[in-house]
Design an enzyme around this catalytic site. Structure first.
Site, PDB file in Angstrom:
ATOM      1  N   ASP A   6     -11.587  45.876  26.484  1.00 17.92           N
ATOM      2  CA  ASP A   6     -11.821  46.357  25.121  1.00 17.92           C
ATOM      3  C   ASP A   6     -12.161  45.133  24.280  1.00 17.92           C
ATOM      4  O   ASP A   6     -11.291  44.318  23.966  1.00 17.92           O
ATOM      5  CB  ASP A   6     -10.558  47.049  24.584  1.00 17.92           C
ATOM      6  N   TRP A  37      -3.604  47.521  20.076  1.00 21.21           N
ATOM      7  CA  TRP A  37      -4.738  48.228  20.681  1.00 21.21           C
ATOM      8  C   TRP A  37      -4.625  48.337  22.187  1.00 21.21           C
ATOM      9  O   TRP A  37      -4.907  49.393  22.756  1.00 21.21           O
ATOM     10  CB  TRP A  37      -6.064  47.617  20.222  1.00 21.21           C
ATOM     11  N   LYS A  57     -17.205  46.536  13.695  1.00 19.58           N
ATOM     12  CA  LYS A  57     -16.728  45.203  13.311  1.00 19.58           C
ATOM     13  C   LYS A  57     -17.889  44.209  13.333  1.00 19.58           C
ATOM     14  O   LYS A  57     -18.259  43.669  12.300  1.00 19.58           O
ATOM     15  CB  LYS A  57     -15.597  44.750  14.217  1.00 19.58           C
TER      16      LYS A  57
HETATM   17  N1  PMP Z   1      -9.618  48.507  20.025  1.00 20.22           N
HETATM   18  C1  PMP Z   1      -9.580  47.528  19.115  1.00 20.22           C
HETATM   19  C2  PMP Z   1      -9.412  46.110  19.577  1.00 20.22           C
HETATM   20  C3  PMP Z   1      -9.692  47.820  17.756  1.00 20.22           C
HETATM   21  O1  PMP Z   1      -9.650  46.837  16.852  1.00 20.22           O
HETATM   22  C4  PMP Z   1      -9.871  49.167  17.361  1.00 20.22           C
HETATM   23  C5  PMP Z   1     -10.051  49.563  15.912  1.00 20.22           C
HETATM   24  N2  PMP Z   1      -9.522  48.765  14.963  1.00 20.22           N
HETATM   25  C6  PMP Z   1      -9.879  50.151  18.346  1.00 20.22           C
HETATM   26  C7  PMP Z   1      -9.764  49.787  19.664  1.00 20.22           C
HETATM   27  C8  PMP Z   1     -10.043  51.605  17.986  1.00 20.22           C
HETATM   28  O2  PMP Z   1     -11.339  51.806  17.564  1.00 20.22           O
HETATM   29  P1  PMP Z   1     -11.881  53.202  17.043  1.00 20.22           P
HETATM   30  O3  PMP Z   1     -11.321  53.397  15.677  1.00 20.22           O
HETATM   31  O4  PMP Z   1     -13.371  52.988  17.055  1.00 20.22           O
HETATM   32  O5  PMP Z   1     -11.439  54.251  17.979  1.00 20.22           O
END
Ligand code: PMP
Length: 363
Positions: A173, A105, A197
């Site tokens: 994030d 991520w 989450k």
């Molecule tokens: N950052 C993290 C730490 C994540 O776990 C995720 C999704 N699993 C995201 C960003 C991306 O999120 P989204 O699908 O809401 O764009």
């Protein structure tokens, strides 16, 4: 609710039953008004009260200072990390933004920024060479970087930053650990999280932004991506995800009923401990994927079995005992048990017991 399994999904993920029930009731009939909360105007008094109460509770839970705004946005964490650089990079007197890459991520966030802004963005540390088996160590960021971006909990790899770093413009994030423990908002410039989450259904992104950053925003940024404009419009520049925001309000009420984030953190630490104990007392049968134990995530517990065949059988056997969604992320393999706020301790205990009996039968 009739039949609930222990759902270890990484997200969208299990949510508290009380919150689901209260939100479901409000979806059908909001406070006896004869319409549901998803059926009224985002400019009407009902939804306005929802926004105000959600923000008040969010501020209280996280001790958010007056210097920061609370925004409810769309497009997920991905849109958030894609729009941060276009808003906040062009800062007078400051250097390139710096990114620490500890997993999928934070890597995606860095790539999104580099793709659009090239050498105004720098990756200052990465643990990719060791397969993202830990957060990068031994780095230091420039104090005059436009901002320092980190991902505080790497959902795929199962590690976290136990302490968030210090930086005058820290962007975090926190998607997979938002409100799982207290966060140091007062020393963070931006915190953001997709809701799916710990907080609610996908479709809402919670963003907490320090207001002084708005002076950096170039005129060229379209209004719908401009954090200052979004803040002035109280997250209602266009129609926001009204039901998702209502759900967040119910989650915040629930979190306060649990005793707030310190109480939640204590519970989450104990829950994670149950599964890590089962790994560490297995004599090497189960191996955690994170090299540095002090960085083990309390939200996503990742481990491997001796081989693929056992992994498959483990997942099938667990499903027969009402534990689902344990398969690890495709690039990591093995098992990932996501145990966000809503996972009861009983779910972690049941999984730890299953690990012991599976090992006894297949050792
Ligand atoms: N950052 C993290 C730490 C994540 O776990 C995720 C999704 N699993 C995201 C960003 C991306 O999120 P989204 O699908 O809401 O764009």
């Amino acid at each position: 609710m009739s039949h609930r399994v222990f759902n270890f999904s990484a997200g969208p993920a299990t949510l508290p039953e009380e919150v689901l029930e209260a939100s479901a009731a409000a979806l059908v009939d909001y406070q006896g008004k004869g319409f549901g909360i998803a059926e009224c105007s985002h400019r009407g008094k009902e939804f306005d009260q929802v926004l105000d109460e959600a923000t008040e509770r969010c501020r209280r839970l996280l001790s958010i200072p007056e210097s920061h705004d609370v925004l409810y946005l769309q497009g997920g964490a991905t849109q958030l990390f894609s729009t941060l650089p276009m808003n906040f990079l062009a800062a007078e007197g400051l250097g390139p933004a710096e990114y620490v890459v500890g997993g999928e991520w934070s890597k995606k966030a860095a790539q999104a920024a580099q793709g659009a802004h090239g050498d105004q963005v720098r990756v200052i540390a990465s643990s990719e060479e060791s397969g993202f088996d830990r957060p990068p160590t031994g780095w230091s960021a420039s104090a005059n970087a436009s901002y320092l971006h980190v991902c505080s909990n790497e959902t795929v790899h199962g590690h976290r930053l136990a302490e968030w770093p210090e930086h005058p413009n820290l962007f975090v994030d926190a998607s997979s650990e938002m409100m799982s423990r207290p966060h140091p908002v007062d020393r963070t410039a931006v915190i953001y999280a997709g809701a799916q989450k710990n907080l609610g259904p996908s479709g809402v992104t919670l963003a907490i932004i320090r207001r002084d950053l708005y002076s950096r925003i170039p005129k060229s940024v379209p209004k719908i991506f401009n954090f200052k404009v979004l803040s002035e419009a109280k997250s209602c520049l266009n129609t926001p995800p009204t039901f998702g925001i209502y759900f967040l309000l119910e989650s915040f009420r629930w979190l306060e009923r649990q005793g707030g984030l310190e109480a939640i953190e204590k519970r989450n630490t104990e829950k994670a401990g149950l599964i890590y104990d089962a790994i560490d007392s297995s004599g090497g049968y189960y191996t955690g994927t994170v090299a540095d134990h002090s960085s083990r995530s309390h939200m996503n517990v990742t481990f491997r079995l001796p081989n693929e065949d056992f992994t498959e059988r483990f997942i099938k056997g667990a499903a027969q005992e009402a534990m689902v969604a344990l398969k690890g992320y495709r690039s990591v393999g093995g098992i990932r048990a996501s145990i966000y706020n809503a996972m009861p301790a009983e779910g972690c205990r049941t999984l730890a017991q299953f690990m012991r009996s599976f090992q006894a039968a297949n050792g």
